[in-house]
Design a protein around this motif. Structure first.
Motif, short mmCIF file in Angstrom:
data_model
loop_
_atom_site.label_atom_id
_atom_site.label_comp_id
_atom_site.label_asym_id
_atom_site.label_seq_id
_atom_site.Cartn_x
_atom_site.Cartn_y
_atom_site.Cartn_z
N ASN A 113 0.85 -1.20 0.00
CA ASN A 113 0.00 0.00 0.00
C ASN A 113 0.88 1.25 0.00
OD1 ASN A 113 -1.93 2.03 0.46
ND2 ASN A 113 -3.25 0.60 1.58
N PRO A 114 1.36 1.68 -1.17
CA PRO A 114 2.29 2.82 -1.23
C PRO A 114 1.69 4.12 -0.70
CG PRO A 114 1.56 2.15 -3.43
CD PRO A 114 1.12 1.09 -2.49
N ALA A 115 0.40 4.34 -0.93
CA ALA A 115 -0.20 5.60 -0.48
C ALA A 115 -0.16 5.72 1.05
CB ALA A 115 -1.65 5.68 -0.98
N GLU A 116 -0.56 4.66 1.76
CA GLU A 116 -0.53 4.70 3.22
C GLU A 116 0.90 4.67 3.74
OE1 GLU A 116 -3.02 1.86 5.09
OE2 GLU A 116 -4.84 2.50 4.04
N ALA A 117 1.79 4.01 3.02
CA ALA A 117 3.20 3.97 3.43
C ALA A 117 3.80 5.37 3.42
CB ALA A 117 3.99 3.04 2.51
N LEU A 126 2.24 8.07 4.04
CA LEU A 126 1.69 8.83 5.17
C LEU A 126 2.46 8.59 6.46
CD1 LEU A 126 -2.16 8.37 4.55
CD2 LEU A 126 -0.74 10.39 4.06
N VAL A 127 3.11 7.44 6.57
CA VAL A 127 3.88 7.13 7.79
C VAL A 127 5.38 7.36 7.59
CG1 VAL A 127 2.17 5.53 8.69
CG2 VAL A 127 3.98 4.68 7.20
N GLY A 128 5.72 8.06 6.52
CA GLY A 128 7.11 8.47 6.33
C GLY A 128 7.99 7.55 5.53
N VAL A 129 7.42 6.54 4.89
CA VAL A 129 8.23 5.64 4.07
C VAL A 129 8.53 6.31 2.73
CG1 VAL A 129 8.29 3.42 2.86
CG2 VAL A 129 7.25 3.59 5.13
N ARG A 130 9.79 6.29 2.33
CA ARG A 130 10.18 6.85 1.04
C ARG A 130 9.92 5.78 -0.03
NH1 ARG A 130 15.97 9.71 1.59
NH2 ARG A 130 15.27 10.53 -0.43
N VAL A 131 8.70 5.81 -0.53
CA VAL A 131 8.21 4.73 -1.37
C VAL A 131 9.06 4.58 -2.63
CG1 VAL A 131 6.28 3.97 -2.80
CG2 VAL A 131 5.86 4.85 -0.49
N THR A 132 9.42 5.68 -3.26
CA THR A 132 10.18 5.59 -4.50
C THR A 132 11.50 4.86 -4.30
OG1 THR A 132 9.20 7.64 -5.33
CG2 THR A 132 11.24 6.91 -6.36
N TRP A 133 12.19 5.19 -3.20
CA TRP A 133 13.46 4.52 -2.92
C TRP A 133 13.24 3.07 -2.52
CZ3 TRP A 133 18.10 5.34 -4.44
CH2 TRP A 133 18.53 6.62 -4.75
N MET A 134 12.15 2.78 -1.86
CA MET A 134 11.86 1.39 -1.51
C MET A 134 11.60 0.56 -2.76
SD MET A 134 12.22 1.01 1.71
CE MET A 134 13.53 2.24 1.60
N LEU A 135 10.90 1.13 -3.73
CA LEU A 135 10.67 0.42 -4.98
C LEU A 135 11.99 0.21 -5.72
CD1 LEU A 135 7.40 2.13 -6.25
CD2 LEU A 135 7.65 0.04 -4.91
N ALA A 136 12.87 1.20 -5.65
CA ALA A 136 14.18 1.05 -6.29
C ALA A 136 14.98 -0.06 -5.61
CB ALA A 136 14.95 2.38 -6.22
N LEU A 137 14.90 -0.14 -4.27
CA LEU A 137 15.58 -1.22 -3.57
C LEU A 137 15.00 -2.58 -3.97
CD1 LEU A 137 16.01 0.21 0.06
CD2 LEU A 137 17.76 -0.06 -1.70
N GLY A 138 13.68 -2.61 -4.18
CA GLY A 138 13.04 -3.85 -4.64
C GLY A 138 13.59 -4.29 -5.98
N TRP A 139 13.79 -3.34 -6.89
CA TRP A 139 14.39 -3.66 -8.19
C TRP A 139 15.82 -4.15 -8.01
CZ3 TRP A 139 13.09 -3.38 -13.51
CH2 TRP A 139 11.73 -3.15 -13.75
N GLY A 140 16.53 -3.54 -7.07
CA GLY A 140 17.89 -3.98 -6.80
C GLY A 140 17.93 -5.41 -6.29
N LEU A 141 17.03 -5.74 -5.36
CA LEU A 141 16.96 -7.12 -4.84
C LEU A 141 16.58 -8.10 -5.94
CD1 LEU A 141 15.18 -6.54 -1.40
CD2 LEU A 141 17.59 -7.12 -1.78
N ALA A 142 15.64 -7.70 -6.81
CA ALA A 142 15.23 -8.57 -7.90
C ALA A 142 16.39 -8.83 -8.86
CB ALA A 142 14.04 -7.95 -8.65
N ALA A 143 17.16 -7.78 -9.17
CA ALA A 143 18.31 -7.95 -10.05
C ALA A 143 19.35 -8.86 -9.40
CB ALA A 143 18.92 -6.60 -10.39
N THR A 144 19.51 -8.76 -8.09
CA THR A 144 20.46 -9.62 -7.38
C THR A 144 20.03 -11.08 -7.45
OG1 THR A 144 20.96 -7.80 -5.86
CG2 THR A 144 21.59 -10.02 -5.16
N LEU A 145 18.74 -11.34 -7.25
CA LEU A 145 18.23 -12.71 -7.37
C LEU A 145 18.43 -13.24 -8.78
CD1 LEU A 145 14.95 -12.31 -5.30
CD2 LEU A 145 16.82 -13.86 -4.74
N GLY A 146 18.21 -12.37 -9.77
CA GLY A 146 18.42 -12.78 -11.15
C GLY A 146 19.87 -13.14 -11.41
#
Length: 305
Positions: free
Chosen positions: A180-184, A186-206
């Protein structure tokens, strides 16, 4: 009832299937991580894995590194590559039409494949396996040390990811940003950077999947194309929004392909050849999408109308 020798061969196929299934699981998990955050399949996942595997090959062959230091450096490169890909290529089209992101990932597939072919040519190369080629006897079953090593690496990566998502603040933020990026926000999560980290983890698994695949099939620009289809089948089978499902689906698929092949040969049919493994995976995708689109561990989406 299988004779003792046939039973030993059957169990050997199970272990071998778990090893190949572990590779499918790693790439399927990468697909699930990106799908949970963007809602689309990254069709360039296999090409990104191939590029990272070529980095490992360059370090080991051209620069004389041993496998494991090259493995660690390649994982670091792949993580940065994934983060950079999100920031430069994916972020500008986020929030728009889903079809636009799909087209961008297909364009990325073509671009990465073209770069790999231009830089390293289409000639098949060999990445040495870090595991010895001998076998060990376990209860009369000859098990390849390479299969055991592949399973161990896959389990280690999955456990590390589980620990990250379960016990760290970064992992919690990643899960919140994906669910839930919208609610995230609201509680101070930097969603864009978290999504970028997710891409980084996915590339690492690949990259892990690519470096485990190359020693057995050979390294070339299209090496990961069939593995991506197997991984997609594993993700669909387990549930495209379920990390656990991706792992279980990958292991099940690897074992299923080996068992079907073995039983067809054991009973003298001989119809299930190596060329039919890919059509069977595609058939599994079709059946699961028709019968249970959410997969084994996914949750059916319910919308109020």
């Amino acid at each position: 009832m299988l004779p003792l020798a046939a039973f030993a061969d059957f169990m050997q196929q199970i272990v071998s299937g778990l090893a190949s299934g572990g590779i499918y699981a790693a790439l399927a998990l990468a697909l699930v991580i990106i799908h949970r955050s963007t809602g689309v399949i990254n069709f360039a996942q296999g090409e990104m894995a191939t590029l990272c595997t070529y980095i490992a090959w360059t370090l080991t062959v051209n620069h004389g590194w041993s496998y494991w230091p090259a493995f660690v450096v390649t994982l670091a490169f792949s993580f940065l590559f994934g983060v950079g890909t999100h920031r430069v290529v994916i972020r500008p089209v986020e929030g728009g039409n889903v079809l636009r992101i799909v087209i961008v990932t297909i364009g990325l597939l073509i671009a990465v494949n073209g770069f790999v072919t231009w830089q390293w040519s289409g000639e098949q190369r060999q990445l040495e396996s870090p595991f010895p080629s001998n076998t060990i006897d376990v209860g009369g079953v000859a098990i390849s040390v390479q299969d055991i090593g592949t399973i161990a690496v896959t389990i280690g990566i999955v456990v590390l990811l589980w620990g990250l998502f379960r016990f760290t603040k970064v992992g919690l933020a990643l899960r919140a940003a994906a669910v839930n990026p919208a609610e995230a926000r609201l509680v101070g999560v930097r969603v864009t950077w978290m999504l970028a980290l997710g891409w980084g983890l996915a590339a690492t698994l690949g990259a892990v999947a690519g470096m485990l695949t190359a020693p057995s099939v050979g390294l070339d620009p299209n090496m990961m194309a069939p593995i991506l289809i197997y991984a997609f089948a594993a993700a669909v089978l387990g549930g495209i929004d379920s990390p656990l499902g991706a792992v279980v689906g990958g292991l099940l698929l690897g074992v299923l392909l080996n068992v079907v092949s073995y039983l067809s040969q054991y009973h003298g049919f001989g119809w299930f050849t190596e060329e039919l493994r890919l059509p069977l995976a595609l058939g599994i995708i079709l059946v699961v999408l028709l019968v249970k689109p959410s997969g084994l561990f996914g949750h059916a989406e319910v919308k109020r109308v």
